[in-house]
Design a protein around this motif. Structure first.
Motif, short mmCIF file in Angstrom:
data_model
loop_
_atom_site.label_atom_id
_atom_site.label_comp_id
_atom_site.label_asym_id
_atom_site.label_seq_id
_atom_site.Cartn_x
_atom_site.Cartn_y
_atom_site.Cartn_z
N LYS A 156 111.54 50.63 -43.58
CA LYS A 156 110.08 50.88 -43.69
C LYS A 156 109.45 50.81 -42.31
O LYS A 156 108.68 51.68 -41.90
N LYS A 157 109.83 49.76 -41.55
CA LYS A 157 109.22 49.52 -40.24
C LYS A 157 109.50 50.68 -39.26
O LYS A 157 108.66 51.08 -38.47
N PHE A 158 110.70 51.26 -39.36
CA PHE A 158 111.11 52.28 -38.40
C PHE A 158 111.16 53.69 -39.01
O PHE A 158 111.78 54.59 -38.48
N ASN A 159 110.52 53.83 -40.17
CA ASN A 159 110.40 55.16 -40.81
C ASN A 159 111.73 55.87 -41.01
O ASN A 159 111.86 57.06 -40.72
N VAL A 160 112.70 55.12 -41.50
CA VAL A 160 114.00 55.72 -41.86
C VAL A 160 114.02 55.86 -43.38
O VAL A 160 113.75 54.89 -44.10
N GLU A 161 114.33 57.06 -43.88
CA GLU A 161 114.13 57.31 -45.31
C GLU A 161 115.43 57.35 -46.13
O GLU A 161 115.43 57.06 -47.31
N GLN A 162 116.56 57.70 -45.49
CA GLN A 162 117.78 57.94 -46.27
C GLN A 162 118.63 56.68 -46.36
O GLN A 162 119.00 56.09 -45.34
N LEU A 163 118.94 56.29 -47.61
CA LEU A 163 119.78 55.11 -47.82
C LEU A 163 120.89 55.44 -48.81
O LEU A 163 120.63 55.98 -49.90
N VAL A 164 122.13 55.12 -48.44
CA VAL A 164 123.26 55.19 -49.37
C VAL A 164 123.69 53.75 -49.63
O VAL A 164 124.03 53.03 -48.68
N PHE A 165 123.61 53.35 -50.89
CA PHE A 165 123.90 51.95 -51.23
C PHE A 165 125.26 51.83 -51.92
O PHE A 165 125.58 52.59 -52.84
N SER A 166 126.05 50.87 -51.45
CA SER A 166 127.38 50.60 -51.99
C SER A 166 127.28 49.79 -53.27
O SER A 166 127.12 48.56 -53.24
N SER A 167 127.35 50.50 -54.41
CA SER A 167 127.29 49.79 -55.68
C SER A 167 128.68 49.84 -56.33
O SER A 167 129.68 50.12 -55.67
N SER A 168 128.74 49.54 -57.61
CA SER A 168 130.07 49.36 -58.23
C SER A 168 130.02 49.65 -59.72
O SER A 168 129.00 49.43 -60.36
N CYS A 169 131.15 50.11 -60.25
CA CYS A 169 131.26 50.33 -61.70
C CYS A 169 131.10 49.02 -62.46
O CYS A 169 130.94 49.01 -63.68
N THR A 170 131.12 47.94 -61.75
CA THR A 170 130.96 46.62 -62.37
C THR A 170 129.61 46.51 -63.08
O THR A 170 129.44 45.71 -63.99
N VAL A 171 128.65 47.38 -62.69
CA VAL A 171 127.32 47.33 -63.35
C VAL A 171 127.42 47.75 -64.82
O VAL A 171 126.56 47.43 -65.63
N TYR A 172 128.50 48.45 -65.17
CA TYR A 172 128.68 48.89 -66.56
C TYR A 172 129.28 47.80 -67.44
O TYR A 172 129.36 47.96 -68.67
#
Ligand code: WQD
Length: 341
Positions: A117-133
């Motif tokens: 937010k502070k540096f106006n960067v918009e693209q984020l790829v987040f490392s998630s997991s099938c564990t959420v299922y």
């Protein structure tokens, strides 16, 4: 003046992070590695410089430190995106250390979003997991499969970070986010120069197999053969780590083309389920070795069977697996024989 192609990679010296750094360079991005090496080794950076023929930028800082992370963004004017890998990820450890897991995994996500937010960067790829299922009703899961109540603090932090990402987009922050839900990453870079580096006794199946064959471990225990599957052992979707790394590049490319805020989950798996015994026997066949194993009790918390419907990532990200199970098991054994002591 930096070209606008810099990607901050938190946890960039880790297993999936390091392989993604290689694919980012191959795709013309400039990765900026952030890692405090609590779960990796500094010599991985030398291997990455060797593979990429670059002198990669590395910041040895803790991702829970807003000051330190802000400084990375202030120092690099060409940052267009972030891939956030840095997190603790051992399910069993998280049960014993829930506060440590929440403190690290959620604080680091907050720090990254604040810096963006502070540096106006918009693209984020987040490392998630099938564990959420969790334990799905149908073993073949797609992105509409309900997110289940977490079975572990580790899984709970992944669910919480996904929800935080959604709320951050809804808050009006200019964000374009991919939530990448990994199935079971295995294998290593074909060069044998980087791969999985479990600290201590491996939790995961394939590194335990390679360490057993190498003689580091005496015997592999198969955690239960009385499940409701063809051979009685659990089924998972094992995906080559380089295919997984490539998906991160495809996700960034897709985000760059989005004209408005998004927060999209994607399953990253092969779409094929393999049992524990199938993995063991395939490993033996492709590497011409014997795996010393015994059948033991079930491991608490293990899901019986789950594998991906990855059609959304295939169609939307134009991402397709290139490596086979045999490739992954060959590359994992090759890596095990090359690991620096
Ligand atoms: C796979 C299968 C075990 C070790 C975990 C995390 C998940 C993700 C990947 C981070 C299971 C069996 C294993 C052994 C065995 N990590 N096994 N003997 O549990 O599917 O997923 O790692 O995102 O979030 O939960 O992977 O490799 O531990 O187990 O029989 O010594 O191998 O019972 O059936 P898992 P795993």
């Amino acid at each position: 003046m930096s070209a606008n192609n810099q990607i901050v990679v938190t946890g960039g010296a880790g297993y999936i992070g390091s392989h993604t750094v290689v694919e980012l360079v191959n795709a013309g991005y400039e990765p900026i590695i952030i890692d405090d090496f609590r779960n990796s080794k500094e010599w991985i950076i030398d291997r990455l410089n060797d593979i990429t023929n670059q002198s990669l930028k590395v910041y040895t800082v803790d991702c829970t430190s807003q000051t330190d992370i802000d400084k990375v963004f202030a120092d690099n004017k060409g940052i267009v995106g972030v891939i956030h890998f840095a997190a603790y990820k051992a399910v069993g450890e998280s049960v014993a250390e829930p506060v440590m897991y929440y403190e690290n995994n959620i604080t680091s996500m907050c720090v990254v979003l604040n810096a963006m937010k502070k540096f106006n960067v918009e693209q984020l790829v987040f490392s998630s997991s099938c564990t959420v299922y969790g334990e799905p009703d149908n073993p073949i899961v797609d992105e509409h499969t309900p997110i289940q109540k977490a079975e572990s603090p580790y899984g709970a932090t992944k669910i919480a970070c996904e929800q935080l990402a959604q709320f951050a987009v809804q808050s009006g922050q200019a964000l374009k986010i991919c939530l990448l839900r990994y199935f079971n990453p295995i294998g290593a870079h074909p060069s044998g120069k980087i791969g999985e580096l479990p600290q201590g006794i491996p939790n995961n199946l394939v590194p335990y197999i390679t360490q057993t064959v190498k003689g580091i471990r005496e015997k592999l225990t198969v955690f239960g053969d009385d499940y409701n599957t063809a051979d009685g052992t659990c089924i998972r979707d094992y995906i080559h780590v380089v295919d997984l790394a490539d998906a991160h590049v495809k996700a960034l490319n897709w985000l760059a083309k989005q004209s408005s805020s998004v927060c999209e989950p994607f399953n990253l798996g092969t779409g094929k389920g393999s049992s524990v015994l199938e993995i063991i026997h395939t490993f033996e066949n492709v590497n011409q070795v014997k795996v010393n194993y015994q059948i033991g009790d079930r491991r608490p918390g293990d899901v019986e069977q789950i594998w991906a419907n990855a059609a959304k990532a295939n169609n939307v990200l134009n991402w397709h697996c290139k490596y086979t199970m045999a490739d992954a098991l060959k590359h994992s054994w090759n890596w095990e024989q090359n690991i620096e002591a």
